[in-house]
Write a protein that holds these residues in place. Structure first.
Motif, PDB file in Angstrom:
ATOM      1  N   ILE A  93      57.696 -45.756   7.526  1.00 13.54           N
ATOM      2  CA  ILE A  93      58.362 -45.266   8.736  1.00 13.54           C
ATOM      3  C   ILE A  93      59.860 -45.560   8.603  1.00 13.54           C
ATOM      4  O   ILE A  93      60.259 -46.677   8.290  1.00 13.54           O
ATOM      5  CB  ILE A  93      57.803 -45.946  10.011  1.00 13.54           C
ATOM      6  N   ASP A  94      60.676 -44.531   8.834  1.00 13.11           N
ATOM      7  CA  ASP A  94      62.119 -44.673   8.637  1.00 13.11           C
ATOM      8  C   ASP A  94      62.803 -45.441   9.756  1.00 13.11           C
ATOM      9  O   ASP A  94      63.598 -46.342   9.526  1.00 13.11           O
ATOM     10  CB  ASP A  94      62.774 -43.291   8.521  1.00 13.11           C
ATOM     11  N   ARG A  95      62.524 -45.033  10.991  1.00 17.47           N
ATOM     12  CA  ARG A  95      63.210 -45.632  12.129  1.00 17.47           C
ATOM     13  C   ARG A  95      62.253 -45.681  13.323  1.00 17.47           C
ATOM     14  O   ARG A  95      61.350 -44.861  13.421  1.00 17.47           O
ATOM     15  CB  ARG A  95      64.437 -44.797  12.512  1.00 17.47           C
ATOM     16  N   PRO A  96      62.444 -46.630  14.251  1.00 21.42           N
ATOM     17  CA  PRO A  96      61.555 -46.677  15.419  1.00 21.42           C
ATOM     18  C   PRO A  96      61.743 -45.429  16.277  1.00 21.42           C
ATOM     19  O   PRO A  96      62.823 -44.833  16.315  1.00 21.42           O
ATOM     20  CB  PRO A  96      62.012 -47.901  16.204  1.00 21.42           C
ATOM     21  N   ALA A  97      60.691 -45.029  16.963  1.00 18.84           N
ATOM     22  CA  ALA A  97      60.758 -43.908  17.900  1.00 18.84           C
ATOM     23  C   ALA A  97      60.380 -44.424  19.275  1.00 18.84           C
ATOM     24  O   ALA A  97      59.585 -45.353  19.403  1.00 18.84           O
ATOM     25  CB  ALA A  97      59.792 -42.808  17.486  1.00 18.84           C
ATOM     26  N   MET A  98      60.984 -43.830  20.285  1.00 14.30           N
ATOM     27  CA  MET A  98      60.689 -44.251  21.647  1.00 14.30           C
ATOM     28  C   MET A  98      59.653 -43.287  22.227  1.00 14.30           C
ATOM     29  O   MET A  98      59.851 -42.073  22.220  1.00 14.30           O
ATOM     30  CB  MET A  98      61.968 -44.225  22.460  1.00 14.30           C
ATOM     31  N   CYS A  99      58.573 -43.842  22.729  1.00 18.74           N
ATOM     32  CA  CYS A  99      57.437 -43.030  23.182  1.00 18.74           C
ATOM     33  C   CYS A  99      57.026 -43.453  24.588  1.00 18.74           C
ATOM     34  O   CYS A  99      56.899 -44.645  24.855  1.00 18.74           O
ATOM     35  CB  CYS A  99      56.276 -43.243  22.212  1.00 18.74           C
ATOM     36  N   GLN A 151      56.101 -38.205  11.137  1.00 23.40           N
ATOM     37  CA  GLN A 151      55.751 -39.607  11.415  1.00 23.40           C
ATOM     38  C   GLN A 151      55.498 -39.822  12.909  1.00 23.40           C
ATOM     39  O   GLN A 151      54.594 -40.563  13.309  1.00 23.40           O
ATOM     40  CB  GLN A 151      56.879 -40.540  10.938  1.00 23.40           C
ATOM     41  N   TYR A 152      56.303 -39.167  13.748  1.00 24.70           N
ATOM     42  CA  TYR A 152      56.116 -39.305  15.203  1.00 24.70           C
ATOM     43  C   TYR A 152      54.732 -38.800  15.600  1.00 24.70           C
ATOM     44  O   TYR A 152      54.067 -39.375  16.463  1.00 24.70           O
ATOM     45  CB  TYR A 152      57.146 -38.491  15.990  1.00 24.70           C
TER      46      TYR A 152
END
Lengths: 338, 338
Positions: B126-132, B160-161
C-alpha cells in the motif's frame, strides 16, 4: 419584430421530444414579448402540435425542417459526421447564419457540444466549451463551471472559465464585480493540485477578475461566491452528489410522514410546504446549462426536462442572447490580452 | 480483561479537547463491555475530568501522559518533527508497542496522517493511507474512499482502495461480497480519465473483488454500491457538497416553518420529526473516518465533534480493532499477490 431575440429550438431532443419542447416553446411565446422561436425538427410532428397553439402568438413561432434525429446514446463524433440534417445540426446552422441568436437543445450532450464546436467555432483564446449552470444557494444562486464538458483541465482553462463565468454573472444577474472562487478541498494556499495552484496565481494577477480564493464545495450553497470554477469531473460530481442528497432527504421526508398515524396527520399539512423547498433547491430540477466559449449562445437542457424545465432553459437562452454573452466574453478576452 | 480491545484516545485533539473527548470516552466505557480506553494527553486536565466519572468503569479507563499538543493549523511535517511528545504521537506509539489496538483522534488531519505513517508504517503493497468513511444512504450506508488523504491517485492506488474498502465492508458490516463501484461522471466505458479507466481494468481482472463498474455520485445515496472508490479530491468534494446541500435544506425548512403563522403552527408538530432526518443523514454529522493502509487502526474524528460524535468515532475504532482490519487487509493483499 426586427428587435426580437430569435431562438432556434431543437424540438426533437430530450426524452419526450416535441411533446414537451413544442408546448414549452408556445408557453414562452405567450409569456415573452420581443421573442421569436424557430422550431427545428420533423415538420409533421411540429405542425400537429401547433394546431393547439393559443391565438395571438403565431407571428412569434415559425418552423424549420430537419429530417434527422440524434439519439441520446449515439456517439457524438458519428452524429456530427453522418447526420448533417439532424435537428441539432440545423439549429446550430441557423445561429451561424444569423437567422437565430441562440440554440436550445435537450438532446445528446456530447453531440450538442461536438456539433456546436464544429459549426459555431470557439471564441479566439478559448480552448474548449465549458458547461455552466446556476446552482441554487441560500440567497439566490451561484454559477458553477465546468459541469462536465472537460474532465481534465489545465490551469489556463480554469482561468478561462473564471473569465467566462464572471461575464455571465454580470450580464445575466447584473452583478458589477462577481466574486470568483476556485473549488478546492481546503482554503489554505498549500491545498490542491498543480493546475489549481497555478490557476490561482493567474487569477490573482488579473485585476479585472474579483478573485476571492479557494472555496470548498459546501460553501457553494452558502452564497460564498457568485462564480465557482472547477474541472468538469469535479463539477459534474458536485452536481450529482447534490442531486443525490436532495433526493435522499425528499424520500426520508416522505417516509417519516407515512410511517405512523401521527406522522401522516402532520404530513397532510407539512408536505405541501416542504414540496416547495424540494422544487426550489433540487439541483436536478434546475434547468439549462450554457455552453460557454462558443461563437454563439447554446443552452443545453436536461434530457429529462418537463414542460416547465424546458421553458426555463428557453428563458435562459433569451437572457444570454439578449445580452449577447458570447460577444461580451470576446470583448473581455480582448481587453485582457492587450 | 486480557481479551478487551484497548483504544488510545488523543484527548487533546479537536475543537473542544478534553471537555468533549474525556466524557465521550467515559460514555463508551459504560456502554461497551470488553474495552479499555487509554486517555492520552495532559494528565492534570484528564484527572480533573475523571473525578466526575461514573462508578464501576474505573478498571476500563487509564491515562497516559503526553506533554505537547498539535494545533489544528500546524504544519503536519513540523508537528511530526518537533513534537515527539504530542498526544497524537504518544497515542500512535502505544499502538506500535502493542499497548493499544487502535487510536482515535479529532486532531489536525494532516498531522494524524503524517505521524501515523511515520510511526505505524504502511502495510506492504500500500502506497499511502486512504481516508474511508460511511456515507448514509437510502437503506444503510456506503463506504467511500479516499475522502481527502491523496488528491491525485494512480490507477494502482484506486485499485488498492477497492481492496481495502471491500475488506472493511466485510469485516464491519458482515457483507460477504461487497459491491465495489468506481466513481465516474457517467456509466459508459468511454467516460473518465486514464487513471479511472485503467483502475477499472485492474478491478475487472480481479475475481476476488465484486466490481460492479462505474457509479455516478448521486447513486451513492441510493445504495447502488457498498464501497465507492475515488481520488481524495473528488471524495472530499462529494462529502462537502453533500454537507452543503443538507444544511441548505435544513435552513430552508426552518425558514418555511417560520415565515407565516400557518407555517409556524405546522412547524411545532413537523419540525421535531424533520430534525430526526437531518441528524440521520447529514454527512457532516457522521463521525469517524478510518485511515486505511497503516499497520494499525487509526480513526480520525471531525475536529468539531461533540460528545455523541466523538463517541461514535470510538465505537468505529472498536469495531475495526475487534476485527483487526489492518491484518485482514494484509491477508487480502498477500492472497492477491500470489
Amino acid at each position: 419584430l426586427s428587435n426580437a431575440i430569435r431562438i432556434a429550438i431543437d424540438v426533437m431532443g430530450g426524452d419526450y421530444g416535441p411533446q414537451v419542447t413544442v408546448p414549452a416553446a408556445l408557453q414562452i411565446a405567450s409569456e415573452v414579448s420581443a421573442i421569436e422561436l424557430i422550431l427545428v425538427g420533423d415538420l409533421a410532428q411540429i405542425d400537429s402540435l401547433l394546431k393547439s397553439a393559443p391565438s395571438g402568438i403565431s407571428h412569434k413561432v415559425s418552423t424549420h425542417a430537419a429530417t434527422q434525429v440524434v439519439y441520446m446514446d449515439e456517439k457524438p463524433s458519428s452524429a456530427l459526421r453522418s447526420k448533417r440534417d439532424s435537428s441539432i445540426h440545423v439549429a446550430m446552422q441557423l445561429v451561424r447564419e444569423g437567422a437565430a441568436h441562440a440554440v436550445v437543445s435537450a438532446g445528446n450532450s456530447g453531440a450538442v457540444m461536438a456539433i456546436g464546436r464544429h459549426i459555431l467555432k470557439m471564441l479566439p483564446g478559448i480552448d474548449r466549451p465549458a458547461m455552466c449552470a446556476q446552482i441554487p444557494d441560500r440567497h439566490s444562486h451561484c454559477y458553477v463551471l465546468d459541469l462536465g464538458a472537460n474532465i481534465d483541465c489545465s490551469s489556463e482553462q480554469l482561468y478561462q472559465y473564471a473569465i467566462m463565468g464572471s461575464v455571465v454573472a454580470t450580464a445575466v444577474d447584473k452583478i458589477a464585480s462577481p466574486r470568483v472562487g476556485l473549488l478546492n478541498i481546503g482554503e489554505e494556499d498549500i491545498k490542491g493540485n498543480e493546475q489549481i495552484k497555478l490557476a490561482a496565481r493567474l487569477l490573482e494577477e488579473n485585476k479585472r477578475i474579483n478573485y476571492i480564493g479557494y472555496i470548498e464545495a459546501d460553501k457553494i450553497y452558502e452564497h460564498a461566491a457568485d462564480v465557482v470554477v472547477c474541472d468538469g469531473f469535479v463539477g459534474n460530481t458536485v452536481l450529482k452528489a447534490s442531486e443525490g442528497v436532495a433526493r435522499l432527504i425528499e424520500n426520508k421526508i416522505k417516509d417519516i410522514f407515512s410511517e405512523s398515524l401521527y406522522g401522516r396527520v402532520i404530513g397532510v399539512f407539512a408536505l405541501p410546504l416542504l414540496r416547495k423547498i424540494c422544487t426550489q433547491i433540487d439541483p436536478g430540477k434546475l434547468n439549462g446549462a450554457s455552453l460557454l466559449g462558443l461563437q454563439g449562445c447554446v443552452i443545453k437542457s436536461h434530457g429529462g426536462a418537463d414542460l416547465a424545465s424546458f421553458a426555463s432553459a428557453i428563458r435562459m437562452a433569451h437572457a444570454e442572447a439578449y445580452k449577447d454573452v458570447p460577444q461580451l466574453i470576446n470583448q473581455q478576452l480582448a481587453i485582457m490580452h492587450h
